[in-house]
Design an enzyme around this catalytic site. Structure first.
Site, PDB file in Angstrom:
ATOM      1  N   ASP A 178       0.872  -1.232   0.069  1.00  0.00           N
ATOM      2  CA  ASP A 178       0.010  -0.002   0.103  1.00  0.00           C
ATOM      3  C   ASP A 178       0.882   1.253  -0.119  1.00  0.00           C
ATOM      4  O   ASP A 178       0.553   2.138  -1.016  1.00  0.00           O
ATOM      5  CB  ASP A 178      -0.957   0.151   1.247  1.00  0.00           C
ATOM      6  CG  ASP A 178      -0.239  -0.262   2.362  1.00  0.00           C
ATOM      7  OD1 ASP A 178       0.823  -0.900   2.517  1.00  0.00           O
ATOM      8  OD2 ASP A 178      -0.808  -0.015   3.637  1.00  0.00           O
ATOM      9  N   ASP A 206       0.483 -10.034   2.802  1.00  0.00           N
ATOM     10  CA  ASP A 206      -0.497 -10.125   3.899  1.00  0.00           C
ATOM     11  C   ASP A 206      -2.028 -10.008   3.285  1.00  0.00           C
ATOM     12  O   ASP A 206      -3.101 -10.255   4.153  1.00  0.00           O
ATOM     13  CB  ASP A 206      -0.217  -8.717   4.586  1.00  0.00           C
ATOM     14  CG  ASP A 206       0.833  -8.833   5.467  1.00  0.00           C
ATOM     15  OD1 ASP A 206       1.533 -10.163   5.431  1.00  0.00           O
ATOM     16  OD2 ASP A 206       1.586  -7.937   5.975  1.00  0.00           O
ATOM     17  N   LYS A 249       0.219 -35.978  21.398  1.00  0.00           N
ATOM     18  CA  LYS A 249       0.920 -35.523  22.707  1.00  0.00           C
ATOM     19  C   LYS A 249       1.089 -34.063  22.733  1.00  0.00           C
ATOM     20  O   LYS A 249       1.386 -33.403  23.640  1.00  0.00           O
ATOM     21  CB  LYS A 249       1.943 -36.339  23.252  1.00  0.00           C
ATOM     22  CG  LYS A 249       3.120 -36.201  22.323  1.00  0.00           C
ATOM     23  CD  LYS A 249       4.355 -37.019  23.052  1.00  0.00           C
ATOM     24  CE  LYS A 249       5.371 -37.048  22.240  1.00  0.00           C
ATOM     25  NZ  LYS A 249       6.591 -37.511  22.627  1.00  0.00           N
ATOM     26  N   TYR A 250       1.124 -33.445  21.562  1.00  0.00           N
ATOM     27  CA  TYR A 250       1.496 -32.169  21.449  1.00  0.00           C
ATOM     28  C   TYR A 250       0.357 -31.246  21.152  1.00  0.00           C
ATOM     29  O   TYR A 250      -0.657 -31.621  20.051  1.00  0.00           O
ATOM     30  CB  TYR A 250       2.521 -31.801  20.604  1.00  0.00           C
ATOM     31  CG  TYR A 250       3.847 -32.279  20.881  1.00  0.00           C
ATOM     32  CD1 TYR A 250       4.452 -32.081  21.998  1.00  0.00           C
ATOM     33  CD2 TYR A 250       4.632 -33.197  20.076  1.00  0.00           C
ATOM     34  CE1 TYR A 250       5.848 -32.609  22.429  1.00  0.00           C
ATOM     35  CE2 TYR A 250       5.695 -33.721  20.510  1.00  0.00           C
ATOM     36  CZ  TYR A 250       6.453 -33.415  21.618  1.00  0.00           C
ATOM     37  OH  TYR A 250       7.675 -33.847  22.031  1.00  0.00           O
ATOM     38  N   ARG A 259       0.773  -8.720  10.125  1.00  0.00           N
ATOM     39  CA  ARG A 259       0.669  -8.267  11.411  1.00  0.00           C
ATOM     40  C   ARG A 259      -0.535  -7.136  11.500  1.00  0.00           C
ATOM     41  O   ARG A 259      -1.275  -7.028  12.456  1.00  0.00           O
ATOM     42  CB  ARG A 259       2.048  -7.195  11.234  1.00  0.00           C
ATOM     43  CG  ARG A 259       2.253  -6.298  12.445  1.00  0.00           C
ATOM     44  CD  ARG A 259       3.777  -6.011  12.607  1.00  0.00           C
ATOM     45  NE  ARG A 259       4.801  -7.164  12.724  1.00  0.00           N
ATOM     46  CZ  ARG A 259       5.107  -7.501  13.917  1.00  0.00           C
ATOM     47  NH1 ARG A 259       4.168  -6.954  15.100  1.00  0.00           N
ATOM     48  NH2 ARG A 259       5.718  -8.522  14.079  1.00  0.00           N
ATOM     49  N   GLU A 338       0.369 -13.255  13.389  1.00  0.00           N
ATOM     50  CA  GLU A 338       1.571 -12.530  14.302  1.00  0.00           C
ATOM     51  C   GLU A 338       1.250 -11.027  14.892  1.00  0.00           C
ATOM     52  O   GLU A 338       1.764 -10.994  15.953  1.00  0.00           O
ATOM     53  CB  GLU A 338       2.637 -12.311  12.952  1.00  0.00           C
ATOM     54  CG  GLU A 338       3.979 -11.633  13.383  1.00  0.00           C
ATOM     55  CD  GLU A 338       4.665 -11.029  11.940  1.00  0.00           C
ATOM     56  OE1 GLU A 338       3.831 -10.975  10.761  1.00  0.00           O
ATOM     57  OE2 GLU A 338       5.646 -10.941  11.995  1.00  0.00           O
ATOM     58  N   TYR A 546       8.871 -16.396   6.616  1.00  0.00           N
ATOM     59  CA  TYR A 546       9.867 -16.086   5.679  1.00  0.00           C
ATOM     60  C   TYR A 546       9.996 -17.346   4.343  1.00  0.00           C
ATOM     61  O   TYR A 546      10.219 -17.229   3.372  1.00  0.00           O
ATOM     62  CB  TYR A 546      11.338 -16.025   6.160  1.00  0.00           C
ATOM     63  CG  TYR A 546      11.166 -14.731   7.214  1.00  0.00           C
ATOM     64  CD1 TYR A 546      11.400 -13.707   6.591  1.00  0.00           C
ATOM     65  CD2 TYR A 546      11.147 -14.799   8.589  1.00  0.00           C
ATOM     66  CE1 TYR A 546      11.574 -12.424   7.338  1.00  0.00           C
ATOM     67  CE2 TYR A 546      10.983 -13.874   9.387  1.00  0.00           C
ATOM     68  CZ  TYR A 546      11.202 -12.511   8.919  1.00  0.00           C
ATOM     69  OH  TYR A 546      11.193 -11.426   9.642  1.00  0.00           O
ATOM     70  N   ARG A 549       6.915 -16.943   2.020  1.00  0.00           N
ATOM     71  CA  ARG A 549       7.067 -15.772   1.346  1.00  0.00           C
ATOM     72  C   ARG A 549       8.298 -15.994  -0.011  1.00  0.00           C
ATOM     73  O   ARG A 549       8.167 -15.324  -0.856  1.00  0.00           O
ATOM     74  CB  ARG A 549       7.073 -14.330   1.971  1.00  0.00           C
ATOM     75  CG  ARG A 549       8.318 -14.029   2.539  1.00  0.00           C
ATOM     76  CD  ARG A 549       8.485 -12.741   3.235  1.00  0.00           C
ATOM     77  NE  ARG A 549       9.827 -12.222   3.361  1.00  0.00           N
ATOM     78  CZ  ARG A 549      10.149 -11.298   3.883  1.00  0.00           C
ATOM     79  NH1 ARG A 549       9.426 -10.257   4.622  1.00  0.00           N
ATOM     80  NH2 ARG A 549      11.609 -11.038   4.170  1.00  0.00           N
TER      81      ARG A 549
END
Lengths: 677, 677
Positions: A178, A206, A249-250, A259, A338, A546, A549
């Site tokens: 933008d 984004d 288990k996780y 963002r 994020e 990263y 992208r």
């Protein structure tokens, strides 16, 4: 083993289809008067020569337009990438190059190196066919690099203009987000009298560049790079779904880039169906009706009732975790954007309040807050005193008991961060905060409380309970009612009574029910069942950004960007400036895709940036009224899958560039389109 | 938008090819006498009934073997997954199921749930065609789950036997790593007289199960799951390569799974060509010839000369970073195995020494070391005193000045970790240490030193230097010799002199060369060039593990595991037990793949596990003499790409299951095979 993989050779050889109009021998622009914009007076003042630009359609023609400059004239075009890499950028270049070369073999394309700095430094390279062919359909911006500098002062603007004139450019193409498209509009104005056209291209993973006209007609549904990044993240998150449902288990905690807007998190949610997906826009939009009603009764207004608190968000997550555990699933996947913390009203309020407190203190005492209260404990004490005084003296202060309570549930490292000195604009550095650690810290604390309260328990499969008891020579029925909350139901998973949260309280519970003498040991099978019901909460944290992208683009992004490049050339050849290249109907079948030029100037509005009002493009956030979010919201309970049976994880598969299929466009777009039909 | 993606439907429909022998109407086993093993006496003692098992080939037949039980008899087979998920597990089940069902429609397959606990708890489900079809070619172990418990006591063994008898099982299939295959051998022995056959299947993404006979003939080149995990990691790392070479500002630090062996890191290195790849086995194997020579001269032996120190490893990384910066590339990608620290001799030595020091102290003073030295500083002081006393008094102690020096370069959190109390075995918990943070902490510290010494500098492109100077009205030549180390060379990138490491020293340098009056300001162009030469070292950390091990399998793993399943059934149908199903010639073309049964018992040797000697399978580490490592080693300098021009990153592309191509098998295997031809 060749250093160029066969996957690479095939990718380089892929030729994206082009929109019908680009097959015509000639093209011309056609003003699309049906689209209009609400123009901001400041934009008119600052961008007089491009503010009345219309939306330009591109139409085919059998003959060149005699009134216009010949579209096959020799052109010099410059192109630059601005901001973070996004998959598809190389195809924008390829699209421009192929169209330009087809029109006139003597035209030249120059790539400014390492972002806008390349323009300021006159640092460029000529883009040849060999270069283009080496990067077709490949991710990254490696061919010419990118950078983050802005051409935002009169000096820089003059320098940029000079270098474009030196290179004898007919047009400059700015591929960016933008801010970069805003920049493109200002440069178009600045270069207007020189006849150097400036065209913007909407890039950002984004997904926060989306353009509608004043009648909400969708002109640009999505910036390029979004689909690939979302699919790359989704593919990785999908692997975690397979992992956690195997190993049981996780809880995998996945932070994904995004963002300012949560589009990526939403798309990953729709692609993979993780158990819990948090969307910042929804968190910010929340209204606590109870608080509002209470305030209304007291004749006041409670401004804190708007937006979820951090505590509230963590409670929601805990709720999902506890429900799944009750169905025997003490594992799962959580996706969060994020930028989640930036959507939490309370955090923004803390930042403003603490800034005020520190500034006031320094002014009143003519001293330094941080010297007077060197440790975190000192600072917290000071805040607590302020809150107490406010309560006891019934005075209004900037820090009240509710603030203090909310602040004290934050993990110390985050409290410390919020209490740290700010930059000159008083801006808090969100980027230095580990969103997932803040949120999951609260979640872990609260789960501990819930475990102590007997609320967080792993459901015990009814059949396993019976087998285990019978093998140990105990009657499942006798003990079942004493041990479980829901033994006399049809529930497939049994929940140990809330009162049993330790060996001692388990004994007491059984004794109270008359099935155990408190002086005796707990029978082994019961001990085993009890242990199996006590959860451990183990997490693995992941950040996807990263790698995604930098991924090679999907079919959608390959094709979108190649046609964007073609559109850029059409706009340039037909003399447009201050336009953003776009493809309308991205959300529909490829045969409906329609290249457009969207005028940038009329899209601008005033916003505060770095403490000053500036003309910028508005960022598009997730619309929680739109179909995509509503579908997500309606499916949330199902995807939590807090019931016996398999989870609802979806496997989107790896990224592909060949063939158009159901997976060939962002699900967000498809749903929003379906919802409008 | 369907919840089942088209990628999923296509994957479910893929039918892996089967080895030629499985197309025969009947099969029988044929002893392969040319392979032999060195049998350990303890193995013979513990596993008498299966120790003399030969390697079994599988051959086709037109007629059933009249001497054997009919291979199309009705069978009950149980299967269980053990340990972490690995891509391809579901195809092992599919292979067994399809072969079993083709032989006799009344045979039944049972899946024990959630790992070996399922056997102990008699917790199982029947595996139907519907179940099999829902998971063909899919990653994870989601169909029946997995777990980590071991059947390692007489009680558990008896329970397992009873449950297998209850289910009337003819055979039990254990899909797992080295420990699970060891377990399979013990169960084969235990169940021998019951006629319950036990077959192991080599699974582990770490790639550390590789089997050779006593003549180094390769019988099993690789466990299943390795290829997919490596390719998944490689694909993500490849995205980071595209990212960093576009944005040119980050070093991406990628930790990949692999604790005991570095196969995954090596394969990722070969797949992607990152700038720096660390291999634990090489670090451990290093010999410091200088130290050895010095000790020899002094008539002593320096045991510390073997294996790289942590400092040495960090220096090597810094060396690469500094070299790339000099060529204008202050970015890159580093890959390291999760278990790197465990290969560093010095760390192992620290653990032993500190254990001894703490134990001695407690015994001598009849007190507690941790109470007497509560803070890290107290502990470090104590160690420093020990080292000083040893030096001053020329006495031998367990902690000398060299230890103290090496220890003091460690980051405090790691020092703290090493000085923490141990578990009852005195074992240090490596899993709690963040390998990458330890290493990169040292790297950052040393880079700071190198920057202060003027060694770490970003090379300045010669053309840009000239343009910048000329634009500022300065003569590039006059200042070039004063400013740069290498102005009068052909180097494309210029290095600012080492002495200029601050504005002040830059001024002094220029003054010394007579091109600047020290009382004057530095000319703007020179200031700009100087600033561009001063590096920031920015990193992004990544851990690739769970997402890759949950990935859907590659063509290699789909096909390998489906044929492993077929092999399992052949071994069972022909009456074998204590065998591990394997495919020979995996490193070659599919047409050469040869199913085998490898006897597990003869592979066992004695190793210390949890302080006791135990019979286990040896883990295969990276062979740094083998061609794959040698190729990697020879290419290292090239892949560092510390010279002008593009990097050498390779794009392996996303994981595919269709078609056999150059990417269809691990590069490690292909190279090792090429090297032997």
């Amino acid at each position: 083993v060749s250093s160029a993989s066969s996957a690479l050779s095939e990718r380089l050889g892929f030729i994206p289809p082009v929109c019908e109009v680009f097959k015509s021998p000639f093209i011309r622009l056609e003003t699309e008067n049906r689209y209009g914009f609400q123009i901001h007076p400041s934009a008119r003042e600052s961008l007089p020569d491009i503010i009345d630009n219309p939306v330009e359609g591109i139409v085919g023609a059998d003959q060149p337009d005699p009134a216009a400059k010949p579209s096959d004239r020799r052109l010099n075009i410059g192109i630059v990438f601005s901001g973070g890499p996004a998959p598809g950028g190389h195809n924008v270049i390829a699209g421009v190059f192929d169209a330009m070369f087809a029109a006139n073999e003597n035209s030249r394309l120059f790539g400014f190196l390492l972002g806008p700095d390349g323009i300021l430094e006159n640092n460029y390279m000529e883009i040849t066919r060999e270069k283009v062919d080496a990067y077709r359909n490949l991710g990254g911006f490696t061919m010419i690099g990118t950078g983050r500098s802005k051409i935002d002062t009169p000096d820089k603007m003059a320098l940029a203009r000079q270098h474009c004139l030196d290179l004898n450019l007919d047009a400059l193409v700015i591929v960016g987000g933008d801010d970069s498209n805003t920049n493109a509009a200002f440069m178009a104005q600045e270069f207007f009298n020189d006849g150097i056209q400036v065209i913007g291209v909407p890039k950002t993973i984004d997904g926060d560049i989306q353009v509608r006209d004043k009648n909400s007609e969708l002109l640009c549904a999505m910036s390029f790079g979004f689909h690939t990044a979302a699919r790359a993240f989704a593919h990785n998150v999908s692997g975690l779904c397979a992992d956690c449902s195997s190993d049981v288990k996780y809880w995998h905690i996945c932070k994904v880039m995004g963002r300012v807007a949560s589009h990526l998190a939403l798309e990953v949610g729709l692609q993979v169906h993780p158990n819990i997906t948090l969307i910042g826009e929804e968190v910010a939009d929340f209204i606590d009706e109870e608080r509002i009603e209470k305030a209304r009764e007291q004749g006041t207004v409670d401004y804190t009732a708007y937006g979820m608190t951090l505590r509230h968000v963590s409670r929601l997550i805990c709720d999902g975790i506890v429900k799944r555990a009750a169905a025997g699933k003490n594992y799962g996947v959580i996706v969060m954007p994020e930028g989640l913390l930036e959507f939490i009203n309370e955090i923004q309020v803390f930042i403003i309040k603490l800034n005020t407190i520190i500034a006031d203190y320094n002014q009143t005492h003519d001293t330094d807050f941080h010297s007077d209260f060197p440790t975190l404990d000192d600072k917290l004490d000071h805040l607590r005193r302020m809150a107490r005084m406010a309560r006891e003296n019934h005075i209004f202060t900037v820090w009240n008991t509710r603030d203090d309570d909310l602040f004290n549930v934050l993990p110390p490292f985050f409290q410390e961060g919020l209490l740290t000195e700010r930059d000159s604009h008083g801006n808090f550095q969100f980027s230095q905060v580990e969103t997932d650690k803040v949120i999951m810290g609260l979640v872990k604390d609260y789960l501990k409380t819930l475990a102590e309260q007997g609320v967080y328990k792993i459901g015990i499969e009814r059949g396993w309970y019976a087998r285990t008891m019978e093998k140990g020579g105990l009657d499942p029925k006798t003990y079942g009612r004493a041990l479980f909350q829901n033994f006399d139901t049809d529930d497939a998973f049994l929940l140990v009574k809330k009162s049993a949260v330790s060996v001692k309280t388990l004994k007491q519970t059984l004794a109270r029910e008359g099935v155990l003498d408190e002086s005796k040991d707990i029978p082994k099978p019961i001990d085993k069942i009890y242990k199996a019901s006590m959860p451990k909460f183990k997490t693995q944290n992941h950040f996807y950004g990263y790698d995604g992208r930098g991924n090679d683009p999907t079919w959608f992004d390959c094709t979108y960007t190649y046609n964007l490049g073609r559109t850029v050339f059409a706009l340039i050849a037909c003399g447009a400036t201050g336009q953003m290249a776009a493809i309308k109907n991205l959300e529909k079948d490829f045969s409906d895709w329609t290249p457009l030029g969207i005028p940038i100037a009329p899209l601008m509005h005033l916003e505060e940036r770095k403490g000053k009002l500036a003309l910028v493009l508005e960022k598009s956030l997730v619309d929680i009224e739109a179909p995509a979010f509503r579908v997500f919201s309606a499916m949330r309970e199902k995807w939590l899958a807090a019931e016996p049976g398999p989870d609802c994880y979806r496997r989107p598969g790896p990224i592909r560039y060949s063939g158009e299929s159901e997976d060939s466009r962002p699900i967000t777009l498809v749903l929003n389109e379906l919802g409008r039909q």
